[in-house]
Design an enzyme around this catalytic site. Structure first.
Site, PDB file in Angstrom:
ATOM      1  N   ASP A 110       0.848  -1.205   0.000  1.00  0.00           N
ATOM      2  CA  ASP A 110       0.000   0.000   0.000  1.00  0.00           C
ATOM      3  C   ASP A 110       0.881   1.252   0.000  1.00  0.00           C
ATOM      4  OD1 ASP A 110      -1.913   1.950   0.520  1.00  0.00           O
ATOM      5  OD2 ASP A 110      -2.964   0.728   2.001  1.00  0.00           O
ATOM      6  N   HIS A 112      -0.476   4.476  -0.123  1.00  0.00           N
ATOM      7  CA  HIS A 112      -1.229   5.667   0.318  1.00  0.00           C
ATOM      8  C   HIS A 112      -0.570   6.233   1.583  1.00  0.00           C
ATOM      9  CE1 HIS A 112      -4.232   3.483  -2.082  1.00  0.00           C
ATOM     10  NE2 HIS A 112      -4.706   4.688  -2.363  1.00  0.00           N
ATOM     11  N   SER A 163      -4.264  -4.781   1.803  1.00  0.00           N
ATOM     12  CA  SER A 163      -3.111  -4.588   2.713  1.00  0.00           C
ATOM     13  C   SER A 163      -3.529  -4.708   4.181  1.00  0.00           C
ATOM     14  CB  SER A 163      -2.403  -3.253   2.449  1.00  0.00           C
ATOM     15  OG  SER A 163      -3.125  -2.184   2.999  1.00  0.00           O
TER      16      SER A 163
HETATM   17 CO1  B1M Z   1      -6.093   5.073  -4.036  1.00  0.00          CO
HETATM   18  N1  B1M Z   1      -7.568   3.940  -3.462  1.00  0.00           N
HETATM   19  N2  B1M Z   1      -5.399   3.635  -5.142  1.00  0.00           N
HETATM   20  N3  B1M Z   1      -4.743   6.364  -4.571  1.00  0.00           N
HETATM   21  N4  B1M Z   1      -7.101   6.382  -3.147  1.00  0.00           N
HETATM   22  C1  B1M Z   1      -8.441   4.462  -2.418  1.00  0.00           C
HETATM   23  C2  B1M Z   1      -7.941   4.077  -1.033  1.00  0.00           C
HETATM   24  C3  B1M Z   1      -9.841   3.776  -2.778  1.00  0.00           C
HETATM   25  C4  B1M Z   1     -10.781   3.606  -1.577  1.00  0.00           C
HETATM   26  C5  B1M Z   1     -10.509   4.574  -3.930  1.00  0.00           C
HETATM   27  C6  B1M Z   1     -11.814   3.937  -4.356  1.00  0.00           C
HETATM   28  O1  B1M Z   1     -11.792   3.055  -5.183  1.00  0.00           O
HETATM   29  N5  B1M Z   1     -12.939   4.365  -3.792  1.00  0.00           N
HETATM   30  C7  B1M Z   1      -9.346   2.421  -3.386  1.00  0.00           C
HETATM   31  C8  B1M Z   1      -9.137   1.270  -2.400  1.00  0.00           C
HETATM   32  C9  B1M Z   1     -10.214   0.219  -2.453  1.00  0.00           C
HETATM   33  C10 B1M Z   1      -9.969  -0.785  -1.376  1.00  0.00           C
HETATM   34  O2  B1M Z   1      -9.081  -1.587  -1.457  1.00  0.00           O
HETATM   35  N6  B1M Z   1     -10.772  -0.735  -0.329  1.00  0.00           N
HETATM   36  C11 B1M Z   1      -8.020   2.839  -4.025  1.00  0.00           C
HETATM   37  C12 B1M Z   1      -7.352   2.130  -5.045  1.00  0.00           C
HETATM   38  C13 B1M Z   1      -8.106   0.938  -5.612  1.00  0.00           C
HETATM   39  C14 B1M Z   1      -6.079   2.470  -5.512  1.00  0.00           C
HETATM   40  C15 B1M Z   1      -5.220   1.752  -6.569  1.00  0.00           C
HETATM   41  C16 B1M Z   1      -5.223   0.216  -6.469  1.00  0.00           C
HETATM   42  C17 B1M Z   1      -5.697   2.238  -7.956  1.00  0.00           C
HETATM   43  C18 B1M Z   1      -5.065   1.546  -9.118  1.00  0.00           C
HETATM   44  O3  B1M Z   1      -3.859   1.517  -9.264  1.00  0.00           O
HETATM   45  N7  B1M Z   1      -5.894   0.987  -9.956  1.00  0.00           N
HETATM   46  C19 B1M Z   1      -3.819   2.330  -6.290  1.00  0.00           C
HETATM   47  C20 B1M Z   1      -3.091   1.520  -5.203  1.00  0.00           C
HETATM   48  C21 B1M Z   1      -1.635   1.740  -5.157  1.00  0.00           C
HETATM   49  C22 B1M Z   1      -1.045   1.028  -3.956  1.00  0.00           C
HETATM   50  O4  B1M Z   1      -1.185   1.485  -2.844  1.00  0.00           O
HETATM   51  N8  B1M Z   1      -0.377  -0.084  -4.211  1.00  0.00           N
HETATM   52  C23 B1M Z   1      -4.174   3.679  -5.729  1.00  0.00           C
HETATM   53  C24 B1M Z   1      -3.362   4.812  -5.838  1.00  0.00           C
HETATM   54  C25 B1M Z   1      -3.657   6.054  -5.347  1.00  0.00           C
HETATM   55  C26 B1M Z   1      -2.834   7.310  -5.623  1.00  0.00           C
HETATM   56  C27 B1M Z   1      -1.323   7.039  -5.688  1.00  0.00           C
HETATM   57  C28 B1M Z   1      -3.256   7.903  -6.938  1.00  0.00           C
HETATM   58  C29 B1M Z   1      -3.324   8.254  -4.458  1.00  0.00           C
HETATM   59  C30 B1M Z   1      -2.469   8.137  -3.151  1.00  0.00           C
HETATM   60  C31 B1M Z   1      -1.388   9.194  -3.036  1.00  0.00           C
HETATM   61  C32 B1M Z   1      -0.722   9.117  -1.681  1.00  0.00           C
HETATM   62  O5  B1M Z   1      -1.296   8.768  -0.662  1.00  0.00           O
HETATM   63  N9  B1M Z   1       0.560   9.450  -1.696  1.00  0.00           N
HETATM   64  C33 B1M Z   1      -4.683   7.655  -4.141  1.00  0.00           C
HETATM   65  C34 B1M Z   1      -5.710   8.343  -3.444  1.00  0.00           C
HETATM   66  C35 B1M Z   1      -5.490   9.825  -3.227  1.00  0.00           C
HETATM   67  C36 B1M Z   1      -6.888   7.696  -2.970  1.00  0.00           C
HETATM   68  C37 B1M Z   1      -8.098   8.322  -2.256  1.00  0.00           C
HETATM   69  C38 B1M Z   1      -8.923   9.050  -3.309  1.00  0.00           C
HETATM   70  C39 B1M Z   1      -7.801   9.253  -1.112  1.00  0.00           C
HETATM   71  C40 B1M Z   1      -6.919   8.685   0.002  1.00  0.00           C
HETATM   72  C41 B1M Z   1      -6.561   9.793   0.970  1.00  0.00           C
HETATM   73  O6  B1M Z   1      -5.491  10.360   0.928  1.00  0.00           O
HETATM   74  N10 B1M Z   1      -7.531  10.194   1.805  1.00  0.00           N
HETATM   75  C42 B1M Z   1      -8.820   7.020  -1.691  1.00  0.00           C
HETATM   76  C43 B1M Z   1     -10.318   7.177  -1.468  1.00  0.00           C
HETATM   77  C44 B1M Z   1     -10.713   6.914  -0.007  1.00  0.00           C
HETATM   78  O7  B1M Z   1      -9.914   6.837   0.881  1.00  0.00           O
HETATM   79  N11 B1M Z   1     -11.961   6.715   0.253  1.00  0.00           N
HETATM   80  C45 B1M Z   1      -8.236   5.943  -2.519  1.00  0.00           C
HETATM   81  C46 B1M Z   1      -7.416  11.356   2.695  1.00  0.00           C
HETATM   82  C47 B1M Z   1      -6.736  10.967   3.989  1.00  0.00           C
HETATM   83  C48 B1M Z   1      -6.543  12.177   4.862  1.00  0.00           C
HETATM   84  O8  B1M Z   1      -7.612  10.088   4.668  1.00  0.00           O
HETATM   85  O9  B1M Z   1      -6.005   8.161   4.409  1.00  0.00           O
HETATM   86  O10 B1M Z   1      -8.330   7.823   5.368  1.00  0.00           O
HETATM   87  P1  B1M Z   1      -7.128   8.663   5.203  1.00  0.00           P
HETATM   88  O11 B1M Z   1      -6.508   8.999   6.639  1.00  0.00           O
HETATM   89  C49 B1M Z   1      -7.246   9.488   7.745  1.00  0.00           C
HETATM   90  C50 B1M Z   1      -7.933   8.403   8.592  1.00  0.00           C
HETATM   91  O12 B1M Z   1      -8.251   7.237   7.875  1.00  0.00           O
HETATM   92  C51 B1M Z   1      -6.982   8.167   9.729  1.00  0.00           C
HETATM   93  O13 B1M Z   1      -6.433   9.459   9.935  1.00  0.00           O
HETATM   94  C52 B1M Z   1      -6.166  10.057   8.656  1.00  0.00           C
HETATM   95  C53 B1M Z   1      -6.142  11.547   8.773  1.00  0.00           C
HETATM   96  O14 B1M Z   1      -7.281  12.065   9.428  1.00  0.00           O
HETATM   97  N12 B1M Z   1      -5.859   7.224   9.613  1.00  0.00           N
HETATM   98  C54 B1M Z   1      -5.286   6.715  10.741  1.00  0.00           C
HETATM   99  C55 B1M Z   1      -5.158   6.812   8.550  1.00  0.00           C
HETATM  100  N13 B1M Z   1      -4.154   6.043   8.944  1.00  0.00           N
HETATM  101  C56 B1M Z   1      -4.197   5.974  10.268  1.00  0.00           C
HETATM  102  C57 B1M Z   1      -3.359   5.309  11.182  1.00  0.00           C
HETATM  103  C58 B1M Z   1      -3.665   5.419  12.542  1.00  0.00           C
HETATM  104  C59 B1M Z   1      -4.752   6.160  12.970  1.00  0.00           C
HETATM  105  C60 B1M Z   1      -5.574   6.822  12.088  1.00  0.00           C
HETATM  106  O15 B1M Z   1      -2.911   4.866  13.488  1.00  0.00           O
HETATM  107  C61 B1M Z   1      -1.627   4.421  13.157  1.00  0.00           C
END
Ligand code: B1M
Length: 224
Positions: A110, A112, A163
């Site tokens: 992963d 992200h 992951s």
């Molecule tokens: Co991707 N992606 N992405 N992506 N991406 C998601 C996660 C997805 C849900 C989008 C969707 O389809 N709706 C989906 C995953 C589906 C699943 O498995 N459930 C997805 C996918 C499929 C993919 C790829 C496989 C796409 C592809 O290649 N076909 C690929 C995977 C690559 C890989 O990882 N091997 C991919 C790639 C990418 C980008 C590179 C383009 C980019 C990431 C850039 C980067 O991070 N450097 C990206 C993005 C931007 C997203 C979405 C749109 C946004 C993620 C994000 O940054 N959110 C995402 C949609 C979604 O999440 N619903 C999606 C904002 C962030 C602030 O929130 O990360 O949740 P979050 O963190 C929060 C809380 O969750 C919490 O606190 C944080 C801050 O408040 N938190 C914790 C997080 N970690 C914590 C740890 C803790 C405590 C709290 O304790 C240790």
């Protein structure tokens, strides 16, 4: 609707456009405007940026946008974090004492890291020593870093369903090595839930970056 609601709404709309258009300069400008207008950087991140990124994810899921659009959106947010939000958060933080050491990283497979980076930053500015292992981190590397740094907590982030199993893998490995009592484990990320954390026997679930700080304080025995 109050004038503040209207301002937040228009901010959200403008940022949505900047993110959709991959306009980093405009994203930076909007973040500056919000902070100059009295919004805290954490509020800006959690209440505006994070929900907008979730919406971007939904559009991606519905095939309305594609991977290059997702990448452009991420770049806008990363620029806002780097240029405005992170410095503003650091500026507002007080000189803190050492509350404990947290090893953080995104689980194997992963890449992200936007949310994980915010969690690490918030922990750091709230007095924790943070060892950030980055993304695509193996179970072995988490355990190695936790041992080498005498960590109190291991923090795992996962945004991808495939992951997530590495979270339970880490806990099982710790148990197998007789190290489970030595490190508290907190898990988080969009697809992770409190119920999942309980099921894999993690010590805690963090719902967002602010909650992660409160939870880590509790894990090291401090009042929240
Ligand atoms: Co991707 N992606 N992405 N992506 N991406 C998601 C996660 C997805 C849900 C989008 C969707 O389809 N709706 C989906 C995953 C589906 C699943 O498995 N459930 C997805 C996918 C499929 C993919 C790829 C496989 C796409 C592809 O290649 N076909 C690929 C995977 C690559 C890989 O990882 N091997 C991919 C790639 C990418 C980008 C590179 C383009 C980019 C990431 C850039 C980067 O991070 N450097 C990206 C993005 C931007 C997203 C979405 C749109 C946004 C993620 C994000 O940054 N959110 C995402 C949609 C979604 O999440 N619903 C999606 C904002 C962030 C602030 O929130 O990360 O949740 P979050 O963190 C929060 C809380 O969750 C919490 O606190 C944080 C801050 O408040 N938190 C914790 C997080 N970690 C914590 C740890 C803790 C405590 C709290 O304790 C240790």
């Amino acid at each position: 609707m109050t004038s503040t609601d209207l301002e937040v709404d228009s901010l959200r709309r403008e940022l949505d456009q900047a993110i959709a258009g991959g306009d980093q300069a405009r994203g930076i400008e909007i973040a500056r405007e919000a902070i100059d207008g009295g919004m805290t950087p954490t509020q800006m991140f959690l209440e505006i940026v994070q929900p907008l990124l979730y919406d971007v994810g939904k559009r991606f899921e519905r095939l309305e946008i594609f991977l290059p659009d997702l990448m452009k959106a991420a770049k806008v947010v990363q620029a806002m974090q780097r240029e405005v939000l992170e410095p503003a958060i650091r500026e507002r933080s007080e000189e803190a004492t050492q509350l404990g050491t947290v090893v953080v990283g995104t689980c194997k497979g992963d890449i992200h890291d936007i949310g994980k980076n915010m969690v690490g930053l918030m922990l750091q500015v709230n007095g924790f020593r943070v060892i950030d292992l980055g993304t695509d981190v193996s179970t072995q590397d988490f355990i190695k870093a936790a041992r080498e740094n005498n960590a109190d907590i291991i923090g795992l982030s996962s945004l991808l369903t495939p992951s997530m199993p590495y979270m339970s893998d880490l806990i099982e490995r710790l148990e197998g090595l007789g190290l489970r009592e030595q490190f508290k484990v907190i898990v988080g990320g969009a697809p992770v839930t409190e119920a999942y954390a309980e099921r894999i026997r993690a010590d805690a679930y963090g719902s967002d970056a602010v909650n992660a700080v409160q939870t880590c304080r509790r894990l090291v025995g401090l009042e929240v």
